[in-house]
Scaffold this motif. Structure first.
Motif, PDB file in Angstrom:
ATOM      1  N   ALA A  91     -68.536  54.519 -64.508  1.00 19.55           N
ATOM      2  CA  ALA A  91     -69.783  55.698 -64.776  1.00 19.55           C
ATOM      3  C   ALA A  91     -70.870  54.815 -62.955  1.00 19.55           C
ATOM      4  O   ALA A  91     -71.432  55.623 -62.368  1.00 19.55           O
ATOM      5  CB  ALA A  91     -70.020  56.061 -65.363  1.00 19.55           C
ATOM      6  N   GLU A  95     -72.390  57.202 -59.745  1.00 19.19           N
ATOM      7  CA  GLU A  95     -72.924  57.095 -59.704  1.00 19.19           C
ATOM      8  C   GLU A  95     -73.987  56.816 -58.435  1.00 19.19           C
ATOM      9  O   GLU A  95     -74.183  57.204 -57.631  1.00 19.19           O
ATOM     10  CB  GLU A  95     -73.851  57.324 -60.888  1.00 19.19           C
ATOM     11  N   ARG A 119     -67.549  63.121 -57.981  1.00 20.32           N
ATOM     12  CA  ARG A 119     -68.606  63.268 -59.156  1.00 20.32           C
ATOM     13  C   ARG A 119     -68.806  64.371 -60.254  1.00 20.32           C
ATOM     14  O   ARG A 119     -68.246  63.698 -61.274  1.00 20.32           O
ATOM     15  CB  ARG A 119     -70.196  62.461 -58.615  1.00 20.32           C
ATOM     16  N   ASP A 120     -68.358  65.493 -60.013  1.00 21.23           N
ATOM     17  CA  ASP A 120     -68.217  66.633 -60.452  1.00 21.23           C
ATOM     18  C   ASP A 120     -66.964  66.494 -61.413  1.00 21.23           C
ATOM     19  O   ASP A 120     -67.279  66.591 -62.258  1.00 21.23           O
ATOM     20  CB  ASP A 120     -68.206  67.530 -60.101  1.00 21.23           C
ATOM     21  N   TYR A 122     -65.395  64.038 -62.834  1.00 20.61           N
ATOM     22  CA  TYR A 122     -65.378  62.776 -64.019  1.00 20.61           C
ATOM     23  C   TYR A 122     -67.064  62.957 -64.366  1.00 20.61           C
ATOM     24  O   TYR A 122     -66.526  62.295 -65.778  1.00 20.61           O
ATOM     25  CB  TYR A 122     -65.211  61.779 -63.379  1.00 20.61           C
ATOM     26  N   LYS A 123     -67.932  63.432 -63.839  1.00 22.84           N
ATOM     27  CA  LYS A 123     -69.198  64.260 -65.230  1.00 22.84           C
ATOM     28  C   LYS A 123     -68.748  65.450 -65.881  1.00 22.84           C
ATOM     29  O   LYS A 123     -69.542  65.305 -66.693  1.00 22.84           O
ATOM     30  CB  LYS A 123     -69.944  63.688 -64.086  1.00 22.84           C
ATOM     31  N   ASP A 124     -68.514  66.156 -65.400  1.00 23.87           N
ATOM     32  CA  ASP A 124     -68.495  67.810 -66.051  1.00 23.87           C
ATOM     33  C   ASP A 124     -67.491  68.287 -65.802  1.00 23.87           C
ATOM     34  O   ASP A 124     -67.708  70.069 -65.963  1.00 23.87           O
ATOM     35  CB  ASP A 124     -69.918  68.509 -65.325  1.00 23.87           C
ATOM     36  N   LYS A 128     -66.095  64.934 -69.303  1.00 18.26           N
ATOM     37  CA  LYS A 128     -66.755  64.385 -70.168  1.00 18.26           C
ATOM     38  C   LYS A 128     -68.004  63.383 -69.802  1.00 18.26           C
ATOM     39  O   LYS A 128     -67.744  62.804 -70.238  1.00 18.26           O
ATOM     40  CB  LYS A 128     -67.539  65.715 -71.284  1.00 18.26           C
ATOM     41  N   ASN A 129     -68.526  63.004 -68.771  1.00 14.00           N
ATOM     42  CA  ASN A 129     -69.686  62.097 -68.850  1.00 14.00           C
ATOM     43  C   ASN A 129     -68.554  60.665 -68.305  1.00 14.00           C
ATOM     44  O   ASN A 129     -68.936  60.188 -69.416  1.00 14.00           O
ATOM     45  CB  ASN A 129     -71.120  62.104 -69.682  1.00 14.00           C
ATOM     46  N   TYR A 130     -67.564  60.372 -67.642  1.00 13.92           N
ATOM     47  CA  TYR A 130     -67.219  59.584 -67.726  1.00 13.92           C
ATOM     48  C   TYR A 130     -66.377  58.675 -68.984  1.00 13.92           C
ATOM     49  O   TYR A 130     -65.793  57.603 -68.608  1.00 13.92           O
ATOM     50  CB  TYR A 130     -67.987  58.579 -67.067  1.00 13.92           C
TER      51      TYR A 130
END
Length: 344
Positions: A91, A95, A119-120, A122-124, A128-130
């Motif tokens: 993460a 980031e 990024r999207d 793995y984040k959203d 979800k949130n790595y």
């Protein structure tokens, strides 16, 4: 300026991953051989996370261009492989990469869009949130390239995007780190002694005079390198060992003979190769050596002395086996003179 390594992101984004320096998707390699500072334990330096594989033993160090054992045949150690990353490390990497890219003055919009899409994901997106809420249950697995071979086609084969693997499960991709993969990586790190044979006569020999050649048993002995990887849910290692088995002599001219005729001197029971010359052996045939049939004139002949090493490995969980033999050699200059006769 040297191009940077990049993550290989599958699909349409491949075409837009040639980002500016400092914003490339770059996972580091063992030992920081690209000149980066080695971060103990696999930490982060800038936007590049160095490999968590560590090496101990007779390693060849981090100097680019260092000569190393050459496998016999077409086999080569992996040019790329997959390693695990903790969810919080992964993460932070993504980031930091995203922040650096979008804040770099003059950065192309397509680079920002590419990093944003990555990024999207793995984040959203799919994740979800790595997977930070599952950080004790598994790891992200990412591709790593050998810095010295990153332009080779083999280094482009680890093209799977970072993926999640639960603790205890095996990644379903080739070259995911296992004891054998670690053993193969250690193969590429072995530092062997310089192959300079002792000759008698030393430096300058005579036409048609047998020259004795030998290697000291104290110098040519087994050498080993251990590769280890320890992360949550995975603690593996492998030791690769090289054992000298023979010496090949190539005189540097067709006008020469070798002893034995094949030029292949096998290792003795005590670990030495050949036998030292001693007074009283002038009329004997050396067990390992050569005889030049003409002079080198005003120059020298380039004697090539190559040792063949038998390579084996042992690893975690009782694993082990053989790897392809390797060779390592050096040139040395030999001056050959005509025998001068005095007529009375």
């Amino acid at each position: 300026m040297k191009p940077q390594r990049q993550w290989l992101i599958a699909g349409a984004t491949v075409a837009i991953l040639a980002l500016t320096p400092g914003s490339a998707f770059a996972w580091g390699t063992p030992g920081g051989s690209n000149g980066e500072k080695t971060v103990t334990g696999g930490g982060q330096q800038g936007t590049s996370i160095v490999s968590k594989v560590s090496y101990t033993g007779s390693t060849r160090g981090n100097t680019r261009g260092t000569k190393q054992v050459q496998p016999v045949g077409d086999w080569t150690p992996p040019a790329c492989w997959y390693e695990p990353r903790r969810a919080d490390d992964f993460a932070k990497y993504v980031e930091d990469m995203y922040t650096e890219t979008v804040n770099t003055p003059g950065q192309h919009s397509y680079a920002k869009a590419s990093v944003g899409m990555f990024r999207d994901e793995y984040k959203d997106g799919t994740y979800k949130n790595y997977n930070l809420d599952q950080k004790d249950k598994g790891n992200w697995w990412v591709s790593v390239r050998d810095e010295d071979r990153w332009m080779e086609p083999e280094a482009q084969l680890c093209d799977k995007q970072p993926f999640w693997v639960e603790n205890g499960a095996s990644p379903q991709v080739p070259n995911a780190v296992t004891p054998q993969v670690l053993a193969e990586l250690a193969y590429n790190r072995i530092q062997l002694p310089t192959t300079k044979v002792t000759l008698a006569p030393a430096g300058t020999t005579k036409v048609n005079l047998p020259t004795w050649a030998w290697l000291d048993k104290a110098r040519f002995k087994e050498v080993s390198v251990t590769a280890s990887l320890a992360v949550p849910g995975l603690n593996i290692q492998a030791t690769t060992t090289a054992k000298p088995v023979s010496l090949k002599l190539e005189p540097g001219t067709p006008d020469a003979e070798t002893y034995p005729g094949s030029g292949e001197c096998t290792i003795n029971a005590d670990g030495s190769i050949g036998a030292p010359y001693a007074v009283g052996k002038s009329d004997q045939t050396p067990p390992c050596g050569l005889k030049y049939l003409r002079s080198s004139g005003g120059g020298t002949f380039k004697l090539q002395a190559t040792v063949t090493w038998q390579i084996s490995w042992t690893g975690s969980g009782g694993t082990g086996g053989a790897l392809p033999d390797g060779t390592f050699g050096n040139d040395q200059a030999v001056t050959v003179q005509e025998i001068q006769a005095v007529n009375r």
